[in-house]
Design a protein around this motif. Structure first.
Motif, PDB file in Angstrom:
ATOM      1  N   ASN A   1       0.892  -1.149  -0.126  1.00 40.23           N
ATOM      2  CA  ASN A   1       0.118  -0.002   0.120  1.00 40.23           C
ATOM      3  C   ASN A   1       0.882   1.337   0.024  1.00 40.23           C
ATOM      4  OD1 ASN A   1      -2.279  -1.553   0.117  1.00 40.23           O
ATOM      5  ND2 ASN A   1      -2.621  -1.392   2.436  1.00 40.23           N
ATOM      6  N   ALA A   2       2.076   1.305  -0.539  1.00 47.17           N
ATOM      7  CA  ALA A   2       2.845   2.240  -0.635  1.00 47.17           C
ATOM      8  C   ALA A   2       3.508   2.601  -1.984  1.00 47.17           C
ATOM      9  CB  ALA A   2       4.259   2.078   0.431  1.00 47.17           C
ATOM     10  N   ILE A   3       3.848   3.795  -2.080  1.00 43.89           N
ATOM     11  CA  ILE A   3       4.629   4.268  -3.374  1.00 43.89           C
ATOM     12  C   ILE A   3       6.063   4.447  -2.969  1.00 43.89           C
ATOM     13  CG2 ILE A   3       4.994   6.240  -5.349  1.00 43.89           C
ATOM     14  CD1 ILE A   3       2.218   4.306  -5.144  1.00 43.89           C
ATOM     15  N   ASN A   4       6.996   3.711  -3.663  1.00 40.74           N
ATOM     16  CA  ASN A   4       8.536   4.227  -3.487  1.00 40.74           C
ATOM     17  C   ASN A   4       8.935   5.712  -3.668  1.00 40.74           C
ATOM     18  OD1 ASN A   4       9.572   1.621  -2.866  1.00 40.74           O
ATOM     19  ND2 ASN A   4       8.690   1.017  -4.750  1.00 40.74           N
TER      20      ASN A   4
ATOM     21  N   PHE B   1       6.534  10.510 -11.749  1.00 45.80           N
ATOM     22  CA  PHE B   1       6.119   9.235 -11.516  1.00 45.80           C
ATOM     23  C   PHE B   1       7.075   8.542 -12.670  1.00 45.80           C
ATOM     24  CE2 PHE B   1       3.748   5.117 -11.357  1.00 45.80           C
ATOM     25  CZ  PHE B   1       4.135   4.840 -10.117  1.00 45.80           C
ATOM     26  N   LYS B   2       7.824   7.610 -12.355  1.00 42.59           N
ATOM     27  CA  LYS B   2       8.853   6.996 -13.584  1.00 42.59           C
ATOM     28  C   LYS B   2       8.970   5.572 -13.007  1.00 42.59           C
ATOM     29  CE  LYS B   2      12.058  10.750 -14.530  1.00 42.59           C
ATOM     30  NZ  LYS B   2      13.403  10.991 -14.731  1.00 42.59           N
ATOM     31  N   LYS B   3       9.189   4.736 -14.166  1.00 40.80           N
ATOM     32  CA  LYS B   3       9.894   3.377 -13.929  1.00 40.80           C
ATOM     33  C   LYS B   3      11.267   3.422 -13.931  1.00 40.80           C
ATOM     34  CE  LYS B   3       7.979  -0.654 -15.540  1.00 40.80           C
ATOM     35  NZ  LYS B   3       7.545  -1.382 -16.616  1.00 40.80           N
ATOM     36  N   LEU B   4      12.031   2.974 -12.926  1.00 34.41           N
ATOM     37  CA  LEU B   4      13.511   3.214 -12.966  1.00 34.41           C
ATOM     38  C   LEU B   4      13.876   1.674 -13.550  1.00 34.41           C
ATOM     39  CD1 LEU B   4      14.126   4.928  -9.738  1.00 34.41           C
ATOM     40  CD2 LEU B   4      13.828   5.930 -12.188  1.00 34.41           C
TER      41      LEU B   4
ATOM     42  N   GLY C   1      13.279  -1.745 -12.880  1.00 34.18           N
ATOM     43  CA  GLY C   1      11.854  -2.116 -13.191  1.00 34.18           C
ATOM     44  C   GLY C   1      10.621  -1.716 -12.402  1.00 34.18           C
ATOM     45  N   PHE C   2      10.866  -0.997 -11.224  1.00 34.19           N
ATOM     46  CA  PHE C   2       9.793  -0.603 -10.602  1.00 34.19           C
ATOM     47  C   PHE C   2       9.592   0.880 -10.492  1.00 34.19           C
ATOM     48  CE2 PHE C   2      11.891  -4.070  -8.194  1.00 34.19           C
ATOM     49  CZ  PHE C   2      10.671  -5.092  -7.611  1.00 34.19           C
ATOM     50  N   TYR C   3       8.422   1.240 -10.101  1.00 39.42           N
ATOM     51  CA  TYR C   3       8.018   2.523 -10.364  1.00 39.42           C
ATOM     52  C   TYR C   3       8.366   3.329  -9.079  1.00 39.42           C
ATOM     53  CZ  TYR C   3       5.099   1.586 -14.237  1.00 39.42           C
ATOM     54  OH  TYR C   3       4.714   1.082 -15.680  1.00 39.42           O
TER      55      TYR C   3
END
Length: 157
Positions: free
Chosen positions: A89-92, A117-120, A123-125
């Motif tokens: 339930n969290a955003i990096n 907001f980006k995909k690094l 492979g994670f957003y």
């Protein structure tokens, strides 16, 4: 009455399904959520978790509860998720700061955070290029990069 983790996960899944249907039709930011430019918009963490590719490479504003650590920085969708460390339930948050210590004092606070907001490459957003964070009490967290390194400073009202 204590809410079980299963109930929280079921509620989150239900919200993600409902939100995913509306996000699929809106394909990004609606006219009601635009901020200063065409690509800036207000997004709920539920929408972002349900359909991250719809917001890829957009400047967005999120609300949630922050947690800064030396290894990992996260924006949780709510206080329960923060307290129970429900990572799903969290955003990096990708913050390239020289010293994380000043940010630790705002852990557990409800905030509005502005970034891209980006995909690094892993492979994670992530929410990157964070410009500032608005605190619930009206204070601000600013990121000064004028000296080559990003230095956070907190201004309280």
């Amino acid at each position: 009455m204590k809410v079980s983790n299963l109930m929280i996960r079921l509620f989150t899944l239900l919200m993600m399904v409902i939100t995913n249907n509306s996000v699929a039709t809106m394909a990004g930011c609606s006219k009601w959520t635009k901020l200063e430019t065409q690509t800036d918009c207000v997004v709920s963490t539920v929408q972002l978790i349900a359909s991250p590719s719809s917001y890829e490479n957009r400047r967005i504003r999120l609300a949630g509860v922050v947690n800064f650590e030396y290894e990992r920085n996260l924006l949780y969708m709510d206080i329960y998720s923060y307290e129970e460390r429900l990572y799903e339930n969290a955003i990096n948050l990708a913050l390239d700061v020289e010293d994380i210590e000043p940010l630790i004092q705002v852990n557990g606070e409800l905030v509005r955070i502005y970034g891209k907001f980006k995909k690094l490459s892993d492979g994670f957003y992530y929410l990157t290029e964070v410009s500032h964070i608005k605190l619930k009490d009206g204070g601000l967290v600013l990121f000064d990069d004028s000296r080559g390194k990003v230095i956070p400073s907190i201004i309280r009202k």
